[in-house]
Design a protein around this motif. Structure first.
Motif, mmCIF file in Angstrom:
data_model
loop_
_atom_site.group_PDB
_atom_site.id
_atom_site.type_symbol
_atom_site.label_atom_id
_atom_site.label_comp_id
_atom_site.label_asym_id
_atom_site.label_seq_id
_atom_site.Cartn_x
_atom_site.Cartn_y
_atom_site.Cartn_z
ATOM 1 N N PRO A 1 0.815 -1.231 0.000
ATOM 2 C CA PRO A 1 0.000 0.000 0.000
ATOM 3 C C PRO A 1 0.842 1.272 0.000
ATOM 4 C CG PRO A 1 -0.108 -1.114 2.123
ATOM 5 C CD PRO A 1 0.599 -2.042 1.190
ATOM 6 N N LEU A 2 2.128 1.140 0.243
ATOM 7 C CA LEU A 2 2.984 2.336 0.281
ATOM 8 C C LEU A 2 3.320 2.880 -1.105
ATOM 9 C CD1 LEU A 2 5.548 1.427 3.100
ATOM 10 C CD2 LEU A 2 3.489 2.842 3.254
ATOM 11 N N TRP A 3 3.137 2.089 -2.140
ATOM 12 C CA TRP A 3 3.652 2.500 -3.453
ATOM 13 C C TRP A 3 3.027 3.818 -3.912
ATOM 14 C CZ3 TRP A 3 1.651 3.467 -8.284
ATOM 15 C CH2 TRP A 3 0.333 3.090 -8.520
ATOM 16 N N ASN A 4 1.754 4.041 -3.572
ATOM 17 C CA ASN A 4 1.120 5.299 -3.984
ATOM 18 C C ASN A 4 0.570 6.061 -2.780
ATOM 19 O OD1 ASN A 4 -0.987 3.644 -3.383
ATOM 20 N ND2 ASN A 4 -2.188 4.091 -5.207
ATOM 21 N N ARG B 1 1.653 10.461 1.668
ATOM 22 C CA ARG B 1 1.590 11.282 2.871
ATOM 23 C C ARG B 1 2.998 11.597 3.380
ATOM 24 N NH1 ARG B 1 -1.774 7.719 6.842
ATOM 25 N NH2 ARG B 1 -0.840 6.091 5.537
ATOM 26 N N GLN B 2 3.106 12.705 4.095
ATOM 27 C CA GLN B 2 4.383 13.057 4.708
ATOM 28 C C GLN B 2 4.685 12.082 5.841
ATOM 29 O OE1 GLN B 2 6.560 15.871 3.824
ATOM 30 N NE2 GLN B 2 5.324 15.381 2.025
ATOM 31 N N GLY B 3 5.914 11.676 5.945
ATOM 32 C CA GLY B 3 6.259 10.764 7.021
ATOM 33 C C GLY B 3 7.637 10.176 6.852
ATOM 34 N N ASP B 4 7.935 9.231 7.709
ATOM 35 C CA ASP B 4 9.266 8.627 7.744
ATOM 36 C C ASP B 4 9.165 7.116 7.531
ATOM 37 O OD1 ASP B 4 10.741 11.071 8.467
ATOM 38 O OD2 ASP B 4 9.526 10.945 10.280
ATOM 39 N N TYR C 1 14.431 6.390 5.088
ATOM 40 C CA TYR C 1 14.001 7.343 4.059
ATOM 41 C C TYR C 1 12.981 8.313 4.637
ATOM 42 C CZ TYR C 1 15.987 3.958 0.718
ATOM 43 O OH TYR C 1 16.828 3.124 0.028
ATOM 44 N N SER C 2 12.836 9.437 3.952
ATOM 45 C CA SER C 2 11.843 10.439 4.320
ATOM 46 C C SER C 2 10.947 10.724 3.120
ATOM 47 C CB SER C 2 12.550 11.727 4.755
ATOM 48 O OG SER C 2 11.663 12.817 4.711
ATOM 49 N N SER C 3 9.690 11.070 3.396
ATOM 50 C CA SER C 3 8.784 11.439 2.302
ATOM 51 C C SER C 3 9.287 12.666 1.554
ATOM 52 C CB SER C 3 7.383 11.697 2.854
ATOM 53 O OG SER C 3 7.429 12.734 3.823
ATOM 54 N N ASP C 4 10.169 13.445 2.170
ATOM 55 C CA ASP C 4 10.717 14.629 1.507
ATOM 56 C C ASP C 4 11.452 14.245 0.219
ATOM 57 O OD1 ASP C 4 9.797 16.010 3.694
ATOM 58 O OD2 ASP C 4 11.763 16.165 4.654
ATOM 59 N N TRP C 5 11.896 13.006 0.143
ATOM 60 C CA TRP C 5 12.683 12.563 -1.015
ATOM 61 C C TRP C 5 11.936 11.541 -1.858
ATOM 62 C CZ3 TRP C 5 16.671 11.853 3.286
ATOM 63 C CH2 TRP C 5 17.259 13.086 3.600
ATOM 64 N N THR D 1 7.356 -3.577 1.172
ATOM 65 C CA THR D 1 7.362 -4.666 2.150
ATOM 66 C C THR D 1 8.522 -4.536 3.135
ATOM 67 O OG1 THR D 1 6.357 -6.123 0.508
ATOM 68 C CG2 THR D 1 7.453 -7.192 2.364
ATOM 69 N N SER D 2 9.615 -3.922 2.702
ATOM 70 C CA SER D 2 10.797 -3.789 3.558
ATOM 71 C C SER D 2 10.719 -2.604 4.507
ATOM 72 C CB SER D 2 12.056 -3.623 2.685
ATOM 73 O OG SER D 2 12.258 -4.747 1.866
ATOM 74 N N LEU D 3 9.660 -1.800 4.376
ATOM 75 C CA LEU D 3 9.571 -0.541 5.109
ATOM 76 C C LEU D 3 8.432 -0.520 6.115
ATOM 77 C CD1 LEU D 3 9.984 1.862 2.046
ATOM 78 C CD2 LEU D 3 11.777 1.195 3.677
ATOM 79 N N ILE D 4 8.632 0.255 7.170
ATOM 80 C CA ILE D 4 7.552 0.626 8.091
ATOM 81 C C ILE D 4 7.355 2.125 7.930
ATOM 82 C CG2 ILE D 4 6.824 0.779 10.499
ATOM 83 C CD1 ILE D 4 8.797 -1.557 11.066
ATOM 84 N N PHE D 5 6.117 2.534 7.649
ATOM 85 C CA PHE D 5 5.835 3.952 7.413
ATOM 86 C C PHE D 5 5.187 4.568 8.637
ATOM 87 C CE2 PHE D 5 2.817 7.187 5.496
ATOM 88 C CZ PHE D 5 3.801 8.151 5.310
ATOM 89 N N ALA D 6 5.729 5.681 9.064
ATOM 90 C CA ALA D 6 5.153 6.434 10.194
ATOM 91 C C ALA D 6 4.746 7.806 9.679
ATOM 92 C CB ALA D 6 6.165 6.559 11.321
ATOM 93 N N PRO D 7 3.437 8.025 9.425
ATOM 94 C CA PRO D 7 3.002 9.328 8.926
ATOM 95 C C PRO D 7 3.266 10.407 9.960
ATOM 96 C CG PRO D 7 1.236 7.695 8.790
ATOM 97 C CD PRO D 7 2.322 7.096 9.612
#
Ligand SMILES: [Zn+2]
Length: 175
Positions: A74-77, A80-83, A94-98, A166-172
């Motif tokens: 679900p992260l592919w699209n 949202r801003q986050g880490d 990674y950061s959403s800034d990039w 799959t390799s990432l955990i997203f924290a908005p």
């Protein structure tokens, strides 16, 4: 070793158009260690510990350098801003800034956080690219636990980190 950016870019465009290929990587029967060179990662676990921490699908990607199905995370699209941190050890990567918006089905970044990732030459010759022909893919992994994240690829003329969600955990970020 001859470097052929033009051909590599062409092949990259081809592979990103061929959605069946990543599935073949996930399903490949031979298991291999995530890393073939001698380096002491800060976080190490036995295979049993990794398997207890991860699902079979996650294990195939993080620890066996598999590639997730396009658009399966679900992260592919999710822009949202986050880490984004490593699913294997929680290191912030990674950061959403990039984030780079590419309609290909994986998570793309222009940069990682400094000191967050390391690279390897992918020995699996994914997508038919061959090390001896100078077209081997540069693999990207977490510098703290060695888990596979994705690859450095030229996509639509831009060098990007093509990362498995799959390799990432997203924290908005909130507020
Ligand atoms: Zn990690």
């Amino acid at each position: 070793m001859e470097y052929r950016p033009g051909r590599r870019g062409f092949l990259t465009r081809m592979l990103l158009a061929a959605t069946a290929l990543p599935a073949a990587l996930v399903g490949r029967a031979h298991a291999r260690p995530a890393r073939d060179f001698d380096y002491e990662y800060e976080v190490t676990r036995t295979e049993e510990e990794w398997r207890a921490l991860l699902s079979d699908y996650e294990f195939a990607i993080l620890r066996q350098s598999g590639t997730e199905w396009a658009r399966s995370s679900p992260l592919w699209n999710d822009y949202r801003q986050g880490d984004f941190s490593c699913k294997g050890c929680d290191l912030q990567l990674y950061s959403s800034d990039w984030r780079v918006a590419l309609d290909k089905g994986w998570v793309f970044f222009a940069h990682s956080l400094p000191t967050a990732v390391m690279t390897d030459i992918d020995p699996g010759n994914p997508y038919g690219l061959r090390r001896e022909e100078g077209t081997a893919v540069v693999e990207v992994h977490c510098r703290r636990c060695g888990s596979h994240l994705g690859h450095l690829l030229v996509v639509e003329g831009q060098l990007v980190h093509c990362v498995n969600g799959t390799s990432l955990i997203f924290a908005p970020r909130t507020g």
